[in-house]
Design a protein around this motif. Structure first.
Motif, mmCIF file in Angstrom:
data_model
loop_
_atom_site.group_PDB
_atom_site.id
_atom_site.type_symbol
_atom_site.label_atom_id
_atom_site.label_comp_id
_atom_site.label_asym_id
_atom_site.label_seq_id
_atom_site.Cartn_x
_atom_site.Cartn_y
_atom_site.Cartn_z
ATOM 1 N N GLU A 1 0.849 -1.177 0.000
ATOM 2 C CA GLU A 1 0.000 0.000 0.000
ATOM 3 C C GLU A 1 0.896 1.242 0.000
ATOM 4 O OE1 GLU A 1 -3.810 1.898 2.446
ATOM 5 O OE2 GLU A 1 -2.961 -0.042 3.038
ATOM 6 N N ILE A 2 0.574 2.194 -0.879
ATOM 7 C CA ILE A 2 1.333 3.441 -0.971
ATOM 8 C C ILE A 2 0.404 4.616 -0.666
ATOM 9 C CG2 ILE A 2 3.040 2.502 -2.569
ATOM 10 C CD1 ILE A 2 1.508 3.732 -4.877
ATOM 11 N N GLU A 3 0.963 5.796 -0.649
ATOM 12 C CA GLU A 3 0.190 6.970 -0.232
ATOM 13 C C GLU A 3 -0.969 7.295 -1.162
ATOM 14 O OE1 GLU A 3 0.151 8.841 2.523
ATOM 15 O OE2 GLU A 3 1.498 7.288 3.285
ATOM 16 N N ASN A 4 -0.754 7.112 -2.458
ATOM 17 C CA ASN A 4 -1.847 7.371 -3.403
ATOM 18 C C ASN A 4 -1.499 6.803 -4.772
ATOM 19 O OD1 ASN A 4 -0.485 9.598 -5.085
ATOM 20 N ND2 ASN A 4 -0.349 10.424 -3.002
ATOM 21 N N GLY A 5 -2.526 6.668 -5.612
ATOM 22 C CA GLY A 5 -2.325 6.235 -6.986
ATOM 23 C C GLY A 5 -2.175 4.726 -7.136
ATOM 24 N N VAL A 6 -1.882 4.344 -8.371
ATOM 25 C CA VAL A 6 -1.691 2.928 -8.713
ATOM 26 C C VAL A 6 -0.417 2.799 -9.537
ATOM 27 C CG1 VAL A 6 -2.637 0.914 -9.878
ATOM 28 C CG2 VAL A 6 -4.180 2.526 -8.757
ATOM 29 N N GLU A 7 0.489 1.947 -9.101
ATOM 30 C CA GLU A 7 1.716 1.659 -9.839
ATOM 31 C C GLU A 7 1.756 0.164 -10.130
ATOM 32 O OE1 GLU A 7 5.130 2.953 -7.711
ATOM 33 O OE2 GLU A 7 4.313 4.940 -7.250
ATOM 34 N N ILE A 8 1.882 -0.194 -11.403
ATOM 35 C CA ILE A 8 1.951 -1.599 -11.790
ATOM 36 C C ILE A 8 3.217 -1.801 -12.612
ATOM 37 C CG2 ILE A 8 0.806 -3.498 -12.985
ATOM 38 C CD1 ILE A 8 -1.853 -2.073 -12.513
ATOM 39 N N LEU A 9 4.078 -2.675 -12.158
ATOM 40 C CA LEU A 9 5.368 -2.914 -12.793
ATOM 41 C C LEU A 9 5.491 -4.383 -13.210
ATOM 42 C CD1 LEU A 9 7.553 -1.077 -10.111
ATOM 43 C CD2 LEU A 9 6.620 -0.095 -12.219
ATOM 44 N N GLY A 10 6.346 -4.631 -14.198
ATOM 45 C CA GLY A 10 6.678 -6.002 -14.557
ATOM 46 C C GLY A 10 5.760 -6.642 -15.568
ATOM 47 N N CYS A 11 4.962 -5.842 -16.281
ATOM 48 C CA CYS A 11 4.089 -6.405 -17.303
ATOM 49 C C CYS A 11 4.060 -5.479 -18.514
ATOM 50 C CB CYS A 11 2.670 -6.625 -16.753
ATOM 51 S SG CYS A 11 1.832 -5.111 -16.243
ATOM 52 N N ASP B 1 2.747 -2.782 -21.234
ATOM 53 C CA ASP B 1 2.098 -1.495 -20.991
ATOM 54 C C ASP B 1 0.571 -1.590 -21.028
ATOM 55 O OD1 ASP B 1 4.528 -0.275 -20.679
ATOM 56 O OD2 ASP B 1 4.622 0.526 -22.717
ATOM 57 N N GLU B 2 0.042 -2.472 -21.872
ATOM 58 C CA GLU B 2 -1.416 -2.584 -22.000
ATOM 59 C C GLU B 2 -2.080 -3.055 -20.711
ATOM 60 O OE1 GLU B 2 -2.870 -6.000 -24.404
ATOM 61 O OE2 GLU B 2 -0.729 -6.420 -24.730
ATOM 62 N N PHE B 3 -1.288 -3.646 -19.788
ATOM 63 C CA PHE B 3 -1.845 -4.136 -18.532
ATOM 64 C C PHE B 3 -1.526 -3.219 -17.348
ATOM 65 C CE2 PHE B 3 -0.918 -8.124 -20.996
ATOM 66 C CZ PHE B 3 -2.244 -8.379 -21.331
ATOM 67 N N LYS B 4 -0.862 -2.096 -17.610
ATOM 68 C CA LYS B 4 -0.468 -1.191 -16.520
ATOM 69 C C LYS B 4 -1.541 -0.145 -16.259
ATOM 70 C CE LYS B 4 4.520 -1.735 -17.239
ATOM 71 N NZ LYS B 4 5.798 -1.058 -17.563
ATOM 72 N N LYS C 1 -5.942 0.236 -14.428
ATOM 73 C CA LYS C 1 -6.896 -0.289 -13.450
ATOM 74 C C LYS C 1 -7.694 -1.475 -13.971
ATOM 75 C CE LYS C 1 -7.330 3.951 -10.760
ATOM 76 N NZ LYS C 1 -8.237 4.983 -10.177
ATOM 77 N N ASN C 2 -7.528 -1.820 -15.245
ATOM 78 C CA ASN C 2 -8.146 -3.036 -15.773
ATOM 79 C C ASN C 2 -7.286 -4.268 -15.540
ATOM 80 O OD1 ASN C 2 -10.478 -1.751 -16.820
ATOM 81 N ND2 ASN C 2 -9.317 -1.081 -18.617
ATOM 82 N N ASN C 3 -6.082 -4.057 -15.015
ATOM 83 C CA ASN C 3 -5.192 -5.172 -14.692
ATOM 84 C C ASN C 3 -5.921 -6.152 -13.778
ATOM 85 O OD1 ASN C 3 -3.146 -6.471 -12.715
ATOM 86 N ND2 ASN C 3 -1.883 -5.831 -14.434
ATOM 87 N N MET C 4 -5.857 -7.435 -14.105
ATOM 88 C CA MET C 4 -6.650 -8.435 -13.396
ATOM 89 C C MET C 4 -6.249 -8.575 -11.924
ATOM 90 S SD MET C 4 -7.641 -12.201 -14.816
ATOM 91 C CE MET C 4 -8.366 -11.442 -16.267
ATOM 92 N N ILE C 5 -4.973 -8.354 -11.626
ATOM 93 C CA ILE C 5 -4.537 -8.408 -10.222
ATOM 94 C C ILE C 5 -5.171 -7.247 -9.466
ATOM 95 C CG2 ILE C 5 -2.550 -8.466 -8.663
ATOM 96 C CD1 ILE C 5 -0.932 -9.089 -11.352
ATOM 97 N N ILE D 1 -9.394 -4.932 -5.801
ATOM 98 C CA ILE D 1 -10.452 -3.960 -5.524
ATOM 99 C C ILE D 1 -11.754 -4.665 -5.152
ATOM 100 C CG2 ILE D 1 -11.890 -2.160 -6.532
ATOM 101 C CD1 ILE D 1 -9.007 -1.323 -5.767
ATOM 102 N N LYS D 2 -12.101 -5.724 -5.888
ATOM 103 C CA LYS D 2 -13.324 -6.466 -5.571
ATOM 104 C C LYS D 2 -13.243 -7.092 -4.184
ATOM 105 C CE LYS D 2 -14.497 -7.453 -10.384
ATOM 106 N NZ LYS D 2 -14.612 -8.482 -11.447
ATOM 107 N N THR D 3 -12.056 -7.573 -3.826
ATOM 108 C CA THR D 3 -11.871 -8.161 -2.498
ATOM 109 C C THR D 3 -11.948 -7.099 -1.406
ATOM 110 O OG1 THR D 3 -10.455 -9.854 -3.509
ATOM 111 C CG2 THR D 3 -10.393 -9.663 -1.114
ATOM 112 N N PHE D 4 -11.335 -5.950 -1.654
ATOM 113 C CA PHE D 4 -11.422 -4.841 -0.691
ATOM 114 C C PHE D 4 -12.880 -4.437 -0.460
ATOM 115 C CE2 PHE D 4 -6.946 -3.426 -2.049
ATOM 116 C CZ PHE D 4 -6.365 -3.965 -0.905
#
Length: 295
Positions: free
Chosen positions: A34-44, A46-49, A51-55, A60-63
């Protein structure tokens, strides 16, 4: 930061459409914090970076189910399971997302909750259940809950995944299936599913070849894979005790005796003569399933 490691899976396993699955010792890992704000997705790619990223979407659904609101999220992916090859890459992302969200929220979910949430996101439990609990499982949905049993396969078998260099989406693989099947085809698959489970548990491997046949999906999906019948025939010629389409394909899975030392080299030589490049990967059953590694 937490790390979730999730095994690859092969679903359907011949006649066990949408109910049988096996966890294998090839893994995707996800580092989440968890970070202060925003969403950072690394290691995949660009098309998966986003909020549609499945992880991310699974988290979000679990939260939402738990009632937790993170400030921001950083997700780092270490992907070893090929995407859209029938090896459960999507299921691993879903399971990883659900488990990571639960840990960040205080770990309040029970294992059965995680199993049910993951299956609901995926749409069926055949991949997500073995990814979570390990081994080979038979899973069904009953009143929106997953009921499953682990199948205790004898240790003297292994697998070889024949992975082509092209992707096949589950959506496309579903589109070629019939809307209805005949009564006789239903009986055909029921009998072979029962025979497959009993053969693997009892070690009667001479029956596995026949038990892996089906009339619900493989006969339709094999048309999407060039040289499918020739490859299956060669697998048996080179010592496989069974061959099936892994998940929705296009990976073809060969079942081998545990002491087999020749299949990979022989099959690799044959596949070099086929237009598509193929990767052969010898695998064993992962009996543990997904796990949390805390840093």
């Amino acid at each position: 930061m937490i790390k979730v490691r999730v095994p690859a899976t092969c679903a359907n396993v011949g006649p066990g459409f949408d109910c049988l699955g096996i966890a294998l010792n090839m893994y995707n890992s996800f580092k989440v914090e968890e970070i202060e704000n925003g969403v950072e997705i690394l290691g995949c790619e660009d098309e998966f970076k986003n909020k549609n990223n499945m992880i991310y979407s699974s988290m979000i659904k679990t939260f939402e189910i738990i009632g937790y609101k993170p400030k921001g999220l950083r997700i780092e992916i270490e992907g070893n399971v090929p995407v859209s090859r029938g090896l459960g890459s999507s299921a691993s992302c879903i399971v990883g997302g659900v488990m990571a969200a639960n840990e960040l929220s205080g770990g309040i979910l029970k294992r059965e909750d995680i199993i049910n949430i993951a299956a609901k996101i995926e749409g069926h439990p055949d991949n997500t259940t073995p990814a979570i609990v390990g081994g080979m499982t038979v899973s069904i949905m009953q009143d929106e809950n997953v009921i499953f049993e682990k199948i205790n396969i004898l240790d003297n078998i292994k697998f070889c995944a024949l992975i082509p260099n092209f992707r096949l989406s589950t959506k496309k693989a579903r589109e070629v299936l019939p809307k209805e099947i005949s009564f006789s085809d239903g009986v055909y698959n029921i009998g072979r599913t029962a025979l497959l489970i009993s053969s693997l548990v009892n070690g009667n491997f001479d029956f596995v070849k026949y038990a892996l046949e089906d009339r619900m999906h493989q006969i339709y999906r094999k048309k999407l894979i060039a040289n499918y019948d020739d490859i299956v025939e060669k697998c048996y010629e080179y010592g496989a005790i069974g061959v099936f389409l892994s998940g929705a394909g296009p990976t073809i899975m060969a079942v081998l005796r545990g002491n087999d030392e020749f299949f990979v080299n022989k099959m690799g030589g044959f596949l070099k003569g086929i237009n598509s490049n193929w990767l052969l990967k010898e695998l064993n059953i992962d009996k543990q399933g997904a796990n949390i590694i805390r840093n």
